[in-house]
Design a protein around this motif. Sequence first.
Motif, mmCIF file in Angstrom:
data_model
loop_
_atom_site.group_PDB
_atom_site.id
_atom_site.type_symbol
_atom_site.label_atom_id
_atom_site.label_comp_id
_atom_site.label_asym_id
_atom_site.label_seq_id
_atom_site.Cartn_x
_atom_site.Cartn_y
_atom_site.Cartn_z
ATOM 1 N N PHE A 1 43.548 118.250 5.836
ATOM 2 C CA PHE A 1 42.682 118.470 7.011
ATOM 3 C C PHE A 1 42.549 119.951 7.360
ATOM 4 O O PHE A 1 42.775 120.350 8.502
ATOM 5 C CB PHE A 1 43.181 117.663 8.224
ATOM 6 N N CYS A 2 42.196 120.764 6.388
ATOM 7 C CA CYS A 2 41.804 122.138 6.702
ATOM 8 C C CYS A 2 40.634 122.005 7.688
ATOM 9 O O CYS A 2 39.757 121.150 7.496
ATOM 10 C CB CYS A 2 41.366 122.864 5.440
ATOM 11 N N SER A 3 40.621 122.838 8.716
ATOM 12 C CA SER A 3 39.745 122.531 9.852
ATOM 13 C C SER A 3 38.262 122.641 9.522
ATOM 14 O O SER A 3 37.428 122.097 10.233
ATOM 15 C CB SER A 3 40.089 123.450 11.023
ATOM 16 N N TYR A 4 37.907 123.340 8.430
ATOM 17 C CA TYR A 4 36.491 123.513 8.069
ATOM 18 C C TYR A 4 35.995 122.448 7.106
ATOM 19 O O TYR A 4 34.820 122.411 6.758
ATOM 20 C CB TYR A 4 36.280 124.894 7.401
ATOM 21 N N CYS A 5 36.905 121.578 6.638
ATOM 22 C CA CYS A 5 36.599 120.772 5.447
ATOM 23 C C CYS A 5 36.311 119.316 5.787
ATOM 24 O O CYS A 5 37.050 118.664 6.532
ATOM 25 C CB CYS A 5 37.773 120.868 4.469
ATOM 26 N N ILE A 6 35.275 118.795 5.183
ATOM 27 C CA ILE A 6 34.829 117.423 5.447
ATOM 28 C C ILE A 6 35.473 116.416 4.477
ATOM 29 O O ILE A 6 35.431 115.213 4.688
ATOM 30 C CB ILE A 6 33.273 117.366 5.374
ATOM 31 N N VAL A 7 36.094 116.944 3.407
ATOM 32 C CA VAL A 7 36.573 116.069 2.326
ATOM 33 C C VAL A 7 37.499 114.934 2.799
ATOM 34 O O VAL A 7 37.276 113.774 2.439
ATOM 35 C CB VAL A 7 37.237 116.911 1.199
ATOM 36 N N PRO A 8 38.532 115.202 3.620
ATOM 37 C CA PRO A 8 39.421 114.096 3.992
ATOM 38 C C PRO A 8 38.707 112.973 4.750
ATOM 39 O O PRO A 8 39.140 111.828 4.712
ATOM 40 C CB PRO A 8 40.473 114.763 4.890
ATOM 41 N N TYR A 9 37.602 113.315 5.430
ATOM 42 C CA TYR A 9 36.861 112.296 6.183
ATOM 43 C C TYR A 9 35.988 111.441 5.257
ATOM 44 O O TYR A 9 35.591 110.345 5.617
ATOM 45 C CB TYR A 9 35.953 112.959 7.233
ATOM 46 N N LEU A 10 35.661 111.976 4.095
ATOM 47 C CA LEU A 10 34.745 111.269 3.197
ATOM 48 C C LEU A 10 35.464 110.643 2.009
ATOM 49 O O LEU A 10 35.062 109.589 1.519
ATOM 50 C CB LEU A 10 33.659 112.227 2.683
ATOM 51 N N ARG A 11 36.516 111.304 1.544
ATOM 52 C CA ARG A 11 37.234 110.786 0.371
ATOM 53 C C ARG A 11 38.573 110.157 0.758
ATOM 54 O O ARG A 11 39.320 109.726 -0.114
ATOM 55 C CB ARG A 11 37.424 111.890 -0.664
ATOM 56 N N GLY A 12 38.868 110.149 2.063
ATOM 57 C CA GLY A 12 40.047 109.421 2.537
ATOM 58 C C GLY A 12 41.362 110.131 2.291
ATOM 59 O O GLY A 12 41.403 111.293 1.872
ATOM 60 N N ARG A 13 42.459 109.394 2.569
ATOM 61 C CA ARG A 13 43.799 109.972 2.441
ATOM 62 C C ARG A 13 44.154 110.134 0.963
ATOM 63 O O ARG A 13 43.658 109.415 0.102
ATOM 64 C CB ARG A 13 44.849 109.065 3.095
ATOM 65 N N GLU A 14 45.078 111.062 0.745
ATOM 66 C CA GLU A 14 45.497 111.342 -0.633
ATOM 67 C C GLU A 14 46.266 110.157 -1.228
ATOM 68 O O GLU A 14 47.133 109.592 -0.572
ATOM 69 C CB GLU A 14 46.398 112.578 -0.635
ATOM 70 N N ARG A 15 45.904 109.803 -2.433
ATOM 71 C CA ARG A 15 46.691 108.803 -3.162
ATOM 72 C C ARG A 15 46.792 109.244 -4.621
ATOM 73 O O ARG A 15 45.824 109.734 -5.214
ATOM 74 C CB ARG A 15 46.120 107.391 -3.025
ATOM 75 N N SER A 16 47.992 109.057 -5.174
ATOM 76 C CA SER A 16 48.256 109.475 -6.554
ATOM 77 C C SER A 16 48.136 108.279 -7.489
ATOM 78 O O SER A 16 48.590 107.180 -7.155
ATOM 79 C CB SER A 16 49.672 110.050 -6.669
ATOM 80 N N ARG A 17 47.556 108.513 -8.643
ATOM 81 C CA ARG A 17 47.439 107.435 -9.641
ATOM 82 C C ARG A 17 48.777 107.234 -10.336
ATOM 83 O O ARG A 17 49.563 108.170 -10.488
ATOM 84 C CB ARG A 17 46.395 107.800 -10.697
ATOM 85 N N ASN A 18 48.986 106.017 -10.795
ATOM 86 C CA ASN A 18 50.185 105.707 -11.578
ATOM 87 C C ASN A 18 50.212 106.609 -12.831
ATOM 88 O O ASN A 18 49.220 106.704 -13.559
ATOM 89 C CB ASN A 18 50.117 104.228 -11.981
ATOM 90 N N HIS A 19 51.346 107.268 -13.061
ATOM 91 C CA HIS A 19 51.442 108.169 -14.219
ATOM 92 C C HIS A 19 51.224 107.437 -15.535
ATOM 93 O O HIS A 19 50.718 108.007 -16.506
ATOM 94 C CB HIS A 19 52.797 108.894 -14.227
#
Length: 417
Positions: free
Chosen positions: A143-161
């Motif tokens: 949530f960098c204050s200028y960035c729209i990405v977290p609102y559009l691509r959602g919370r971070e999730r890591s793929r299974n290695h």
Amino acid sequence: MNVYDSQLIAKFLIKNGFSSVNTPEDADIIFINTCSVREHAETRAFGRIASLNRLKIDNPNLKLFVVGCMAKRMEEKIWTKFPFVNFIVGPDNYRKIPDLLNDSITRGIFTTENNSEKYTGCIASNDRKVSSFIAVTRGCNNFCSYCIVPYLRGRERSRNHKDIMREITLKAFEGVKEIILLGQNVNSYNYGVVNFAGLLKMVQTVPQIERARFITSHPKDVTDELLDIISSSDKICNHLHLPLQSGSNRILSLMNRQYTREYYIKLVEKIRGKLQSVAITTDILVGFPTEKEEDFKATLDIIRRIRFDFAYMFRYSKREGTRAAELGDIPEKIKGERLKEVIALQNKITKDKNSELVGKSVQVLVEAKSRRADEFYGKTKENKAVVLSGNVQIGDIVNVKVSEIRGWTPYGKVVYE
Ligand code: SF4
């Protein structure tokens, strides 16, 4: 990330019997993959969508898809402004695409946020051949204050290695030599007991993979363990893209970047102390709300001190819905002047640093033919683009003796040792 997502969508289509064509006029389906990170990108996408209406007149069966971040952010606007668009599909809804390829459904919006979507089991198609993107995380928590990405691509999730390694192994058998791991905040990858350094350790064990890279790293998540694995591996490239954004602590705090200029400078010193001939590149954002002359001067100062190998430089673009949008804006004229100044400074540094390669031998992975028929294009381990001539094939790793700088691009001939 959008290039990777386009490759993911391409694979869904290939699996359903479609193949790509070279011109929009020959297509039965067109996808417009959009980006919302800056207003300019959105304006261009609107122009592109509008220009495709004419194709529908000649081919009424043509299906138009608008996908990506704009599809999620502006679904209503696209729906009403462009009634000829058939489907609006958000970044978490690409699995829906095969269902939309038959004729039983002709229009719809599919933009539901799905924070569990990691596209597990989906292997992106690869038209880059020598080098392949692999997304290892999706979304972002910063949530960098200028960035729209977290609102559009959602919370971070890591793929299974295991899923990631399966994809890499498959790509290796297809002839891919270089893997580029992708994530909005790639170095915060964490799946169970495997962190990002652990994932890199696994990637370098795939015999056919000669090089591994990753973008984009957040400065706060660069660990000693990560630097150690880069330093000890022949395959993990000595290049870190570390977005700085601003050299002013006041602005960094307003941006919610979670580091100070002092932290960043120390981090760069540590990286350069640990990794031989490492390249450090960055992103710079000028004209953030309330940015004063002294803040901008602090940015110029840190650029002079660090001497980045390369930088992507932008002027601030207000994104409604972000916290920075509530802080006002500064005049476009000032933003433009600051951008010009920062570009002039960094471009000179980039050219000077590339000029240091003249007379030296660099190792290059040959990626493609260059514009001139007898020349090729490739990258060094430090991610520097090099134009070269010699008896080579795409996919070769060769030593090139740099003889000159063209613009700011090193040029040289292959040396056989
Ligand atoms: S790290 Fe910051 S700038 Fe990058 S995607 Fe996340 S919120 Fe946006």
